[in-house]
Write a protein that holds these residues in place. Structure first.
Motif, short mmCIF file in Angstrom:
data_model
loop_
_atom_site.label_atom_id
_atom_site.label_comp_id
_atom_site.label_asym_id
_atom_site.label_seq_id
_atom_site.Cartn_x
_atom_site.Cartn_y
_atom_site.Cartn_z
N SER A 149 0.81 -1.20 0.00
CA SER A 149 0.00 0.00 0.00
C SER A 149 0.85 1.26 0.00
O SER A 149 1.93 1.31 0.59
CB SER A 149 -0.91 0.01 1.24
N TYR A 150 0.33 2.31 -0.67
CA TYR A 150 1.01 3.61 -0.65
C TYR A 150 1.06 4.18 0.78
O TYR A 150 1.88 5.05 1.09
CB TYR A 150 0.29 4.60 -1.56
N LYS A 151 0.21 3.66 1.66
CA LYS A 151 0.19 4.14 3.05
C LYS A 151 1.46 3.72 3.79
O LYS A 151 1.76 4.26 4.85
CB LYS A 151 -1.03 3.59 3.77
N GLU A 152 2.20 2.75 3.23
CA GLU A 152 3.44 2.28 3.85
C GLU A 152 4.65 2.84 3.12
O GLU A 152 5.73 2.27 3.14
CB GLU A 152 3.48 0.74 3.83
N THR A 153 4.47 3.97 2.47
CA THR A 153 5.52 4.55 1.66
C THR A 153 6.69 5.03 2.49
O THR A 153 6.61 5.12 3.72
CB THR A 153 4.94 5.74 0.84
N GLY A 154 7.79 5.37 1.80
CA GLY A 154 8.95 5.90 2.48
C GLY A 154 8.69 7.31 3.01
O GLY A 154 7.63 7.89 2.79
N ILE A 155 9.68 7.87 3.67
CA ILE A 155 9.56 9.21 4.24
C ILE A 155 9.71 10.26 3.15
O ILE A 155 10.65 10.21 2.36
CB ILE A 155 10.63 9.42 5.33
N HIS A 156 8.76 11.20 3.10
CA HIS A 156 8.82 12.25 2.09
C HIS A 156 9.88 13.29 2.45
O HIS A 156 10.01 13.69 3.61
CB HIS A 156 7.47 12.97 1.97
N LEU A 157 10.63 13.71 1.43
CA LEU A 157 11.58 14.80 1.59
C LEU A 157 11.17 15.94 0.67
O LEU A 157 10.88 15.72 -0.51
CB LEU A 157 13.00 14.34 1.22
N THR A 158 11.13 17.14 1.19
CA THR A 158 10.85 18.29 0.35
C THR A 158 12.01 18.48 -0.62
O THR A 158 13.12 17.95 -0.40
CB THR A 158 10.70 19.57 1.19
N PRO A 159 11.80 19.23 -1.72
CA PRO A 159 12.92 19.48 -2.64
C PRO A 159 14.16 20.03 -1.93
O PRO A 159 15.28 19.63 -2.25
CB PRO A 159 12.33 20.50 -3.62
N LYS B 96 21.30 0.15 4.19
CA LYS B 96 21.62 1.47 3.68
C LYS B 96 20.40 2.40 3.71
O LYS B 96 19.26 1.96 3.76
CB LYS B 96 22.14 1.38 2.25
N ARG B 97 20.69 3.69 3.69
CA ARG B 97 19.66 4.69 3.50
C ARG B 97 19.44 4.83 1.99
O ARG B 97 20.40 4.95 1.23
CB ARG B 97 20.09 6.04 4.08
N VAL B 98 18.20 4.81 1.56
CA VAL B 98 17.89 4.90 0.14
C VAL B 98 17.13 6.19 -0.13
O VAL B 98 16.08 6.45 0.47
CB VAL B 98 17.06 3.68 -0.34
N LEU B 99 17.68 7.01 -1.03
CA LEU B 99 17.04 8.24 -1.46
C LEU B 99 16.48 8.00 -2.86
O LEU B 99 17.25 7.81 -3.81
CB LEU B 99 18.05 9.39 -1.50
N MET B 100 15.17 7.98 -2.99
CA MET B 100 14.53 7.66 -4.26
C MET B 100 13.93 8.90 -4.90
O MET B 100 13.54 9.85 -4.22
CB MET B 100 13.42 6.63 -4.07
N GLY C 111 6.89 2.48 -5.24
CA GLY C 111 8.23 1.90 -5.29
C GLY C 111 8.91 1.91 -3.92
O GLY C 111 9.54 0.92 -3.52
N SER C 112 8.80 3.01 -3.19
CA SER C 112 9.43 3.08 -1.87
C SER C 112 8.72 2.16 -0.89
O SER C 112 9.35 1.58 -0.01
CB SER C 112 9.42 4.52 -1.35
N ALA C 113 7.40 2.02 -1.06
CA ALA C 113 6.65 1.10 -0.19
C ALA C 113 7.11 -0.34 -0.42
O ALA C 113 7.24 -1.12 0.53
CB ALA C 113 5.15 1.23 -0.45
N TYR C 114 7.36 -0.68 -1.69
CA TYR C 114 7.81 -2.04 -2.00
C TYR C 114 9.19 -2.29 -1.40
O TYR C 114 9.43 -3.32 -0.76
CB TYR C 114 7.84 -2.27 -3.50
#
Length: 267
Positions: free
Chosen positions: A48-58, A123-127, A138-141
């Motif tokens: 689910s998109y509800k389990e997505t990664g942490i959002h980063l502002t630009p 690792k930390r992943v920045l997508m 993708g980040s949720a997966y």
């Protein structure tokens, strides 16, 4: 107000993006209800998109990339800057130092992750992606694998990043899925003509219909008749609508069959 659950988290956003264009750029525009806006190939009920990664502002993403690039190989041991778009998108524009999967469709992304889990372990992943939509799934997966130290992604995608940082760490053009094909922020060209190798980043469709693959062929090579995506298509030439392989050929030609799906090198 639309109340269908599929719209939850999509239409309720104020994350609108504007760019120069017009109706002529969207000749096939239509409205419909789809289970997935960009198919990942995995049911939203499972990931689910509800389990997505942490959002980063630009701005936050810019600072993260700046730190990542300044640390060189040391940063690569702890962080992965991951482009989750298709190969033809990252070919003409990408963030410096990114890992760009050589995949043709977003539905190949889960296979890429599954076959390269060790790249992300601990690792930390920045997508990032075009507008942030693919990163939601993708980040949720990737997060569901439970192997990363943290999964983050660029809110609003490259589009929003370029609004704030047109001279930032993104180089080249931004691929868009309409008749424009690209949006330019700085005019840089980082890709080359498929045939002669000269700098070129303006896509056109393969001349062998209905292949639909995109090809980078410069004006000089076009004048020589080099307008197909691969030697197989160039030799076949246009296929009639009644040709029995019309549909199969759309998905399979030389450049598809010989393409690696899961490379590991950074670009």
């Amino acid at each position: 107000m639309l109340s269908h659950p599929l719209f939850e988290g999509i239409l309720m956003r104020d994350d609108f993006k504007t760019s120069t264009g017009g109706a002529h750029c969207f000749p096939d525009l239509r409205i419909g209800v789809f289970e997935e806006i960009v198919p990942l190939g995995i049911s939203p009920k499972r990931v689910s998109y509800k389990e997505t990664g942490i959002h980063l502002t630009p701005k936050e993403f810019h600072i993260e990339v700046e730190t990542y690039l300044s640390q060189g190989k040391k940063a690569q041991k702890d962080t992965v800057l991951l482009d989750c778009r298709n190969f033809y998108e990252s070919k003409i524009g990408r963030f410096q130092g990114c890992l760009a999967p050589d995949i043709r469709k977003f539905s190949y992304f889960p296979s890429y992750v599954d076959e390269n889990l060790e790249l992300f372990r601990g690792k930390r992943v920045l997508m990032y992606c075009t507008g942030g939509i693919r990163c939601e799934r993708g980040s949720a997966y990737l997060k569901s694998k439970g192997i990363c130290k943290g999964v983050y992604h660029l809110k609003g995608g490259i589009h929003k990043y370029l609004e704030e940082f047109p001279d930032g760490f993104y180089e080249g053009k931004l691929f868009v899925f309409d008749e424009r094909y690209t949006i330019s922020s700085d005019g840089d060209v980082i890709s080359a003509c498929r045939y002669c190798g000269s700098l070129w980043d303006q896509y056109r469709l393969c001349s062998t219909q209905p292949c639909r693959q995109l090809v980078l062929t410069c004006p000089q090579c076009q004048r020589k008749g080099l307008t197909a995506c691969c030697p197989v298509c160039q030799k076949k030439g246009p296929l009639p609508a009644s040709h029995p392989s019309r549909q199969a050929f759309k998905e399979q030609c030389e450049c598809t069959a010989t393409r690696q799906r899961v490379p590991v090198e950074r670009v």
